[in-house]
Structures are given as structure tokens and as C-alpha cells.
Design a protein around this motif. Structure first.
Motif, PDB file in Angstrom:
ATOM      1  N   LEU A  45      -2.369   2.615   2.093  1.00 48.91           N
ATOM      2  CA  LEU A  45      -2.006   4.022   2.234  1.00 48.91           C
ATOM      3  C   LEU A  45      -2.191   4.485   3.675  1.00 48.91           C
ATOM      4  O   LEU A  45      -1.331   5.174   4.236  1.00 48.91           O
ATOM      5  N   ARG A  46      -3.299   4.095   4.282  1.00 49.86           N
ATOM      6  CA  ARG A  46      -3.604   4.528   5.646  1.00 49.86           C
ATOM      7  C   ARG A  46      -2.645   3.931   6.667  1.00 49.86           C
ATOM      8  O   ARG A  46      -2.405   4.528   7.728  1.00 49.86           O
ATOM      9  N   MET A  47      -2.081   2.771   6.360  1.00 51.97           N
ATOM     10  CA  MET A  47      -1.092   2.189   7.276  1.00 51.97           C
ATOM     11  C   MET A  47       0.230   2.941   7.227  1.00 51.97           C
ATOM     12  O   MET A  47       0.956   3.001   8.232  1.00 51.97           O
ATOM     13  N   ILE A  48       0.554   3.524   6.082  1.00 54.10           N
ATOM     14  CA  ILE A  48       1.839   4.213   5.953  1.00 54.10           C
ATOM     15  C   ILE A  48       1.887   5.462   6.828  1.00 54.10           C
ATOM     16  O   ILE A  48       2.952   5.810   7.357  1.00 54.10           O
ATOM     17  N   ASN A  49       0.752   6.166   6.987  1.00 57.10           N
ATOM     18  CA  ASN A  49       0.790   7.326   7.887  1.00 57.10           C
ATOM     19  C   ASN A  49       0.112   7.054   9.232  1.00 57.10           C
ATOM     20  O   ASN A  49      -0.254   7.965   9.959  1.00 57.10           O
TER      21      ASN A  49
END
Length: 320
Positions: A45-49
Motif C-alpha cells: 500500500l505504501r509503495m502505491i502512494n
């Protein structure tokens, strides 16, 4: 659309926390990332934003590599909901909800109108709560404010990291239902991280079950239940298998295996799209009949369970 292509992320120790991960998420879809602690869900999830960047692979939003976007401009187009809400303690509820529209330089009247509208949709009375501070709210109310803030600028993407995890069980169920029924999310890409199996099956259009950084299976709730990809998927779902089947299968799915009923006096308030779980609650004391696929069918506990067993057998053999 969001697309992850062969994404890998390493810990500082060199251990892979996410391993060669690839999947797409379409507009209007809710993808739930489910799995064990340390499975790589939150890292994904943190890589997507772009809170962190992948060490290998690419991430695309609407066919644009997110590496070509500044992190700030990217995040302003993505709603983000955290388990602990992350509300600003010295901002009122109305000011917290309006943070991103303010950064985007909306005019004040538009910000207030949008914030009040979201409060009403999330059952937070504007007259009662607009000017109070986060510490004056219950946990469920704080989570509603956090959700409203994430939706305030109407972003096309909503990322949610254990958004209901800190709530007590009854509040969690209530807020989850409110979220599911929000018209705001129906045209968005939603990616939600949870370790709660029931939550995943209730909210997910598709579920990605992860373990040790590897996507063990990505599919609909029915595919995970009735066509598990491997032994890990089977064992992970086994403790709640029957309940999940009841919550996933709808009455119309099992119509062909329910016995015909001629008794017009038998009561029913059930609909074809009701889950077997809903039906079981209603027929626990008295059987019911329902019109399904042009025929009147008898529903009781035994016929429901037999119908699910037949449906499961048909599905698992690839005939559904």
C-alpha cells in the motif's frame, strides 16, 4: 487503473518483504489485501502512494509510471485512511475534513459544503460535531472523520490501512457497513489492507491473500473459498470456512438445489440477492419460501446447507 508489475521491496537486512508482485485493480473495484502479519500488505500500500519506493518493478496509475509524478501531487489525488485516523488534534472536525481541498485551493464555501455533506453521509451531525476536536469524539466517530477527510477532494483512488482495526467489534461492524453503502466509493479504486477475514469477504470485490511477501491467490471471494490455489489458502480460510460460505453464496446461486414449495402461505421477506447467512438468520425459527428463477422454493437450515454443498461441488469442479 492501478497496475503493479513485478514489484519487489527489500528490508535493510536484504530480506524481501514483497516478492515479484504483479496485479491490476480496475476502476470501481475494491481489492482487499489479506494475510498474516509481516506478509507485505502495508508495504504494498505504501509503495502505491510513494511513501516508499520499490527496489524492483514498476507501478502505474492510468498507464503512467508513478516515478514520473512528484510524491506530493500523487498523494493529493489519493485518499489515505489509517488505523489511528491521523487526525490533526488542534483542528476541528470540519477543518480536518477540509485539509486536502484547502491545499488544492478550493473556495471556502465549496469546502464547507463538501465537508458537511460527507458528515451527513457518515452519520455525524454537522450541528453537533463540526466544531469539536478529535479528542472529544469516540473511536468510531474519529474513524468516520478520517474517512470523510480521505474522501473530501473526491480522489479517484482510496487506500485504507487497517481502517477499522482499532475499533471495538460492534462499532467496527457498524462503520464497516456505512463504508460499504457509501455511494462515494462505487466509482473509485479502493485498496484495503486487513488481517480480518470476515472483513475482507464482506468488502472485497476481489481478495489478494498474501504470505511472506508472496501473493498466494488473487480472486473473488468465491474463487478463494471454492477454488483455493494451494494448501496455504485452504488452511488460512479453514477456521471460518462455513461462515464465509454462508456470507458469500447468495440464494440465487443455489436456486436449482432448493426444493419446490407449493404452500403460498409460507412467509418470506427474503430476496434472491440475499446471502445464505441472511436467510439462515430469518429461517432459524420458521421455514420460508421465496420466488427464485420462476419457481417457489422452500428455505430452511437444511436446504440452505445442502444447497451450498452442491454449489461448492459444482464451483470447485469448474462448472460455475
Amino acid at each position: 487503473m492501478i497496475k503493479l508489475s513485478h514489484v519487489t521491496k527489500f528490508f535493510e537486512s536484504g530480506t524481501e518483504v514483497v516478492k515479484d508482485l504483479s496485479f491490476d485493480v480496475a476502476d470501481g473495484e475494491t481489492l482487499v489485501l489479506l494475510g498474516t502479519s509481516g506478509g507485505g500488505k502495508t508495504t504494498t500500500l505504501r509503495m502505491i502512494n510513494r511513501l516508499i519506493d520499490p527496489d524492483k518493478g514498476e507501478i502505474y496509475i492510468n498507464n503512467q509510471n508513478i516515478k514520473q509524478l512528484s510524491p506530493i501531487s500523487l498523494r493529493r489525488k489519493i485518499g489515505y485512511v489509517l488505523q489511528n485516523t491521523g487526525l490533526f488534534p488542534h483542528y476541528t472536525v470540519l477543518e480536518n475534513i477540509g485539509v486536502v481541498p484547502t491545499l488544492l485551493q478550493w473556495d471556502k464555501s465549496s469546502i464547507e459544503k463538501r465537508s458537511v455533506s460527507l458528515m451527513e453521509k457518515l452519520r455525524l451531525s454537522p450541528s453537533e460535531y463540526a466544531n469539536v476536536y478529535p479528542h472529544q469524539l469516540s473511536g468510531g466517530q474519529q474513524q468516520r472523520v478520517g474517512l470523510a477527510r480521505a474522501l473530501a477532494a473526491d480522489p479517484p483512488i482510496l487506500l485504507m490501512d487497517e481502517p477499522f482495526g482499532a475499533l471495538d467489534p460492534l462499532t467496527r461492524i457498524s462503520v464497516r457497513k456505512e463504508f460499504k453503502n457509501l455511494d462515494e466509493i462505487h466509482n473509485k479504486i479502493v485498496i484495503l489492507v486487513t488481517h480480518d477475514v470476515e472483513e475482507a469477504f464482506e468488502l472485497g470485490t476481489r481478495i489478494g491473500l498474501m504470505n511472506n511477501g508472496v501473493m498466494q491467490q488473487l480472486g473473488t471471494p468465491g474463487e478463494l473459498l471454492f477454488q483455493p490455489a494451494n494448501d496455504f489458502v485452504k488452511s488460512f480460510l479453514k477456521p471460518q470456512q462455513l461462515e464465509l460460505e454462508l456470507r458469500t453464496v447468495i440464494l440465487n446461486d443455489i436456486a436449482e438445489w432448493l426444493p419446490d414449495e407449493d404452500n403460498e402461505d409460507q412467509p418470506s421477506s427474503l430476496q434472491p440477492e440475499n446471502t445464505c447467512w441472511d436467510a439462515l438468520e430469518q429461517v432459524s425459527n420458521q421455514p420460508a419460501t421465496i420466488q427464485l428463477q420462476g419457481k417457489r422454493k422452500l428455505i430452511n437450515g437444511n436446504t440452505l446447507l445442502q444447497g451450498i454443498a452442491n454449489y461448492k461441488n459444482t464451483y470447485s469442479h469448474g462448472r460455475k
